[in-house]
Scaffold this motif. Structure first.
Motif, PDB file in Angstrom:
ATOM      1  N   SER A 225       0.827  -1.212   0.000  1.00  0.00           N
ATOM      2  CA  SER A 225       0.000   0.000   0.000  1.00  0.00           C
ATOM      3  C   SER A 225       0.857   1.254   0.000  1.00  0.00           C
ATOM      4  O   SER A 225       0.605   2.206  -0.754  1.00  0.00           O
ATOM      5  CB  SER A 225      -0.925   0.001   1.218  1.00  0.00           C
ATOM      6  N   MET A 226       1.880   1.274   0.847  1.00  0.00           N
ATOM      7  CA  MET A 226       2.746   2.447   0.924  1.00  0.00           C
ATOM      8  C   MET A 226       3.593   2.588  -0.337  1.00  0.00           C
ATOM      9  O   MET A 226       3.911   3.705  -0.768  1.00  0.00           O
ATOM     10  CB  MET A 226       3.633   2.368   2.167  1.00  0.00           C
ATOM     11  N   SER A 227       3.945   1.466  -0.948  1.00  0.00           N
ATOM     12  CA  SER A 227       4.714   1.505  -2.197  1.00  0.00           C
ATOM     13  C   SER A 227       3.870   2.111  -3.318  1.00  0.00           C
ATOM     14  O   SER A 227       4.355   2.928  -4.115  1.00  0.00           O
ATOM     15  CB  SER A 227       5.179   0.095  -2.580  1.00  0.00           C
ATOM     16  N   LEU A 228       2.587   1.720  -3.381  1.00  0.00           N
ATOM     17  CA  LEU A 228       1.681   2.291  -4.386  1.00  0.00           C
ATOM     18  C   LEU A 228       1.489   3.787  -4.152  1.00  0.00           C
ATOM     19  O   LEU A 228       1.456   4.585  -5.093  1.00  0.00           O
ATOM     20  CB  LEU A 228       0.332   1.571  -4.341  1.00  0.00           C
ATOM     21  N   LEU A 229       1.390   4.146  -2.870  1.00  0.00           N
ATOM     22  CA  LEU A 229       1.178   5.552  -2.518  1.00  0.00           C
ATOM     23  C   LEU A 229       2.379   6.413  -2.904  1.00  0.00           C
ATOM     24  O   LEU A 229       2.225   7.532  -3.406  1.00  0.00           O
ATOM     25  CB  LEU A 229       0.906   5.662  -1.014  1.00  0.00           C
ATOM     26  N   GLN A 230       3.586   5.880  -2.682  1.00  0.00           N
ATOM     27  CA  GLN A 230       4.797   6.649  -2.953  1.00  0.00           C
ATOM     28  C   GLN A 230       5.275   6.505  -4.398  1.00  0.00           C
ATOM     29  O   GLN A 230       6.108   7.287  -4.863  1.00  0.00           O
ATOM     30  CB  GLN A 230       5.916   6.222  -1.992  1.00  0.00           C
ATOM     31  N   GLY A 231       4.785   5.480  -5.105  1.00  0.00           N
ATOM     32  CA  GLY A 231       5.166   5.306  -6.508  1.00  0.00           C
ATOM     33  C   GLY A 231       6.436   4.515  -6.705  1.00  0.00           C
ATOM     34  O   GLY A 231       6.959   4.446  -7.825  1.00  0.00           O
ATOM     35  N   TYR A 232       6.961   3.904  -5.652  1.00  0.00           N
ATOM     36  CA  TYR A 232       8.136   3.037  -5.767  1.00  0.00           C
ATOM     37  C   TYR A 232       8.121   2.062  -4.583  1.00  0.00           C
ATOM     38  O   TYR A 232       7.405   2.258  -3.604  1.00  0.00           O
ATOM     39  CB  TYR A 232       9.439   3.857  -5.765  1.00  0.00           C
ATOM     40  N   PHE A 233       8.909   0.986  -4.681  1.00  0.00           N
ATOM     41  CA  PHE A 233       8.906  -0.051  -3.657  1.00  0.00           C
ATOM     42  C   PHE A 233       9.547   0.470  -2.364  1.00  0.00           C
ATOM     43  O   PHE A 233      10.727   0.816  -2.341  1.00  0.00           O
ATOM     44  CB  PHE A 233       9.654  -1.293  -4.146  1.00  0.00           C
ATOM     45  N   VAL A 234       8.760   0.510  -1.294  1.00  0.00           N
ATOM     46  CA  VAL A 234       9.248   1.035  -0.014  1.00  0.00           C
ATOM     47  C   VAL A 234       9.545  -0.150   0.920  1.00  0.00           C
ATOM     48  O   VAL A 234       8.732  -0.514   1.775  1.00  0.00           O
ATOM     49  CB  VAL A 234       8.212   1.982   0.639  1.00  0.00           C
ATOM     50  N   TRP A 235      10.716  -0.751   0.738  1.00  0.00           N
ATOM     51  CA  TRP A 235      11.093  -1.907   1.555  1.00  0.00           C
ATOM     52  C   TRP A 235      11.250  -1.530   3.027  1.00  0.00           C
ATOM     53  O   TRP A 235      11.170  -2.379   3.930  1.00  0.00           O
ATOM     54  CB  TRP A 235      12.387  -2.516   1.040  1.00  0.00           C
ATOM     55  N   GLN A 236      11.471  -0.243   3.292  1.00  0.00           N
ATOM     56  CA  GLN A 236      11.669   0.214   4.671  1.00  0.00           C
ATOM     57  C   GLN A 236      10.457  -0.064   5.562  1.00  0.00           C
ATOM     58  O   GLN A 236      10.589  -0.194   6.774  1.00  0.00           O
ATOM     59  CB  GLN A 236      11.974   1.715   4.688  1.00  0.00           C
ATOM     60  N   VAL A 237       9.271  -0.158   4.954  1.00  0.00           N
ATOM     61  CA  VAL A 237       8.061  -0.432   5.738  1.00  0.00           C
ATOM     62  C   VAL A 237       8.131  -1.830   6.348  1.00  0.00           C
ATOM     63  O   VAL A 237       7.796  -2.025   7.518  1.00  0.00           O
ATOM     64  CB  VAL A 237       6.796  -0.273   4.861  1.00  0.00           C
ATOM     65  N   SER A 238       8.577  -2.816   5.578  1.00  0.00           N
ATOM     66  CA  SER A 238       8.701  -4.174   6.092  1.00  0.00           C
ATOM     67  C   SER A 238       9.753  -4.251   7.194  1.00  0.00           C
ATOM     68  O   SER A 238       9.550  -4.924   8.217  1.00  0.00           O
ATOM     69  CB  SER A 238       9.071  -5.144   4.957  1.00  0.00           C
ATOM     70  N   VAL A 239      10.859  -3.560   6.994  1.00  0.00           N
ATOM     71  CA  VAL A 239      11.914  -3.538   8.012  1.00  0.00           C
ATOM     72  C   VAL A 239      11.391  -2.909   9.298  1.00  0.00           C
ATOM     73  O   VAL A 239      11.609  -3.426  10.410  1.00  0.00           O
ATOM     74  CB  VAL A 239      13.154  -2.771   7.510  1.00  0.00           C
ATOM     75  N   PHE A 240      10.666  -1.797   9.152  1.00  0.00           N
ATOM     76  CA  PHE A 240      10.097  -1.130  10.312  1.00  0.00           C
ATOM     77  C   PHE A 240       9.099  -2.036  11.035  1.00  0.00           C
ATOM     78  O   PHE A 240       9.103  -2.126  12.264  1.00  0.00           O
ATOM     79  CB  PHE A 240       9.395   0.164   9.882  1.00  0.00           C
ATOM     80  N   TYR A 241       8.250  -2.714  10.277  1.00  0.00           N
ATOM     81  CA  TYR A 241       7.248  -3.602  10.868  1.00  0.00           C
ATOM     82  C   TYR A 241       7.921  -4.694  11.696  1.00  0.00           C
ATOM     83  O   TYR A 241       7.489  -5.008  12.811  1.00  0.00           O
ATOM     84  CB  TYR A 241       6.405  -4.227   9.751  1.00  0.00           C
ATOM     85  N   ILE A 242       8.995  -5.262  11.170  1.00  0.00           N
ATOM     86  CA  ILE A 242       9.706  -6.325  11.892  1.00  0.00           C
ATOM     87  C   ILE A 242      10.404  -5.767  13.124  1.00  0.00           C
ATOM     88  O   ILE A 242      10.330  -6.346  14.220  1.00  0.00           O
ATOM     89  CB  ILE A 242      10.718  -7.024  10.954  1.00  0.00           C
TER      90      ILE A 242
END
Length: 360
Positions: A225-242
């Motif tokens: 969802s955040m990747s679609l919102l920002q227009g590129y793959f936001v891998w940082q969200v997964s890292v933050f979640y973990i």
């Protein structure tokens, strides 16, 4: 008027959001409030020994207000996690700000959130159990719902319980014991349930699959969802979640460590352990921190009567008493020599008093 104290926990997410928009060092406002300001006022305000009269317990237990506060938090937790992932997806936080933001996430989602999940998870209402599971999904600790209710509460204060800390065991050794031990215990509990039904441990009805896939699906959904919102793959969200999940369930394990440190139940001649009573958990009836933790610190009564709702949990003078509320004790637990210096003497006194009572 005491009921309005249970709105205090909402101060923490308000500080978290406010601190982020203030920027800089203010990202630490939540964690500093929780582990700095609350302990100070805990010491100033002291202990609340008040118990509701027995004749009013049923009425107070059924008041919708107390449930409503927990339900509100459950939905707020979901919204806060989405907001936090959005903040991370912006990639605007400096390293020191990110650390403060992460610790604040732990304090809110792990400190209060898991406490709410714990309370809801003990109830027979299907709706409340679902809310508990959703909250635990947000911190990747869904198996806690299985192990805590059907494992920990059965085996607490015995060598069979991975969530009971042993005397002279540091928090760091306990963390490994409890985190991995609770996963193994939850798997065994589910395997035993399925075997009674003549089904394989690997059957898709095993709740442990939900414990794995639900948080993963949530993480993937948030990242996408955040990747679609920002227009590129936001891998940082997964890292933050973990990262926030590990910190959050580590805070839970610090609380587990505190609640049962060194307490043991007697093994009877029939090979069973004595019944769990209010003597078998550390208690802390400090007024302010109990508001923030929905009276989780009145843990002695909770283990003796697990279905009692938080608002009517009782203080027992003869329960083993902690010298301070959980925020202070968590900090103490992080420094093993100080922890042992403070708690081993109290534990010895408890063991002596129990021995004398049994032999009186």
């Amino acid at each position: 008027m005491k009921k309005f104290g249970y709105l205090f926990p909402f101060i923490l997410p308000a500080l978290w959001v406010w601190g982020y928009y203030q920027g800089g060092i203010w990202n630490y406002a939540t964690v500093l409030f929780a582990f700095g300001i609350i302990p100070i006022f805990d010491a100033l305000l002291g202990i609340d020994k008040h118990n509701f009269p027995k004749e009013t317990e049923k009425q107070i237990s059924e008041e919708g207000y107390y449930k409503g506060v927990l339900y509100l938090w459950a939905f707020l937790q979901i919204g806060l996690l989405v907001w936090a992932c959005y903040v991370v997806s912006l990639n605007t936080l400096q390293t020191y700000e990110y650390v403060g933001f992460l610790l604040s996430t732990m304090t809110v989602l792990g400190g209060v959130g898991i406490t709410v999940a714990h309370e809801l998870g003990h109830k027979s209402s299907r709706f409340e159990q679902i809310l508990a599971k959703i909250i635990l999904d947000t911190v990747f600790y869904r198996h806690f719902f299985i192990e805590h209710n059907r494992g920990h509460h059965v085996n607490v204060a015995t060598p069979l319980d991975p969530a009971t800390s042993r005397k002279n065991q540091s928090f760091y050794r306990f963390w490994r014991q409890s985190v991995w031990g609770s996963i193994r215990s939850a798997w065994k509990i589910e395997a035993k349930r399925l075997q009674k039904q003549g089904k394989s441990n690997w059957n898709w009805e095993n709740e442990m699959w939900n414990c794995l896939f639900e948080p993963l699906l949530l993480m993937i959904t948030l990242t996408a969802s955040m990747s679609l919102l920002q227009g590129y793959f936001v891998w940082q969200v997964s890292v933050f979640y973990i990262l926030q999940s590990v910190l959050s369930f580590s805070l839970l394990e610090a609380v587990n460590y505190i609640e049962h440190y060194g307490i043991t139940r007697r093994l009877l001649e029939n090979g069973k352990y004595e019944r769990v009573e209010h003597l078998h958990s550390w208690n802390a009836s400090h007024l302010l921190s109990n508001f923030f933790l929905f009276q989780l610190q009145r843990h002695s009564d909770h283990h003796a009567y697990a279905n009692r709702r938080y608002q009517i949990l009782r203080h027992f003078e003869d329960s083993p008493q902690l010298p301070a509320g959980y925020p202070t004790m968590v900090l103490l637990a992080l420094i093993p020599p100080l922890w042992f210096a403070v708690m081993n003497k109290r534990l010895d006194n408890w063991e002596k008093s129990v021995y004398e009572a049994r032999n009186a």
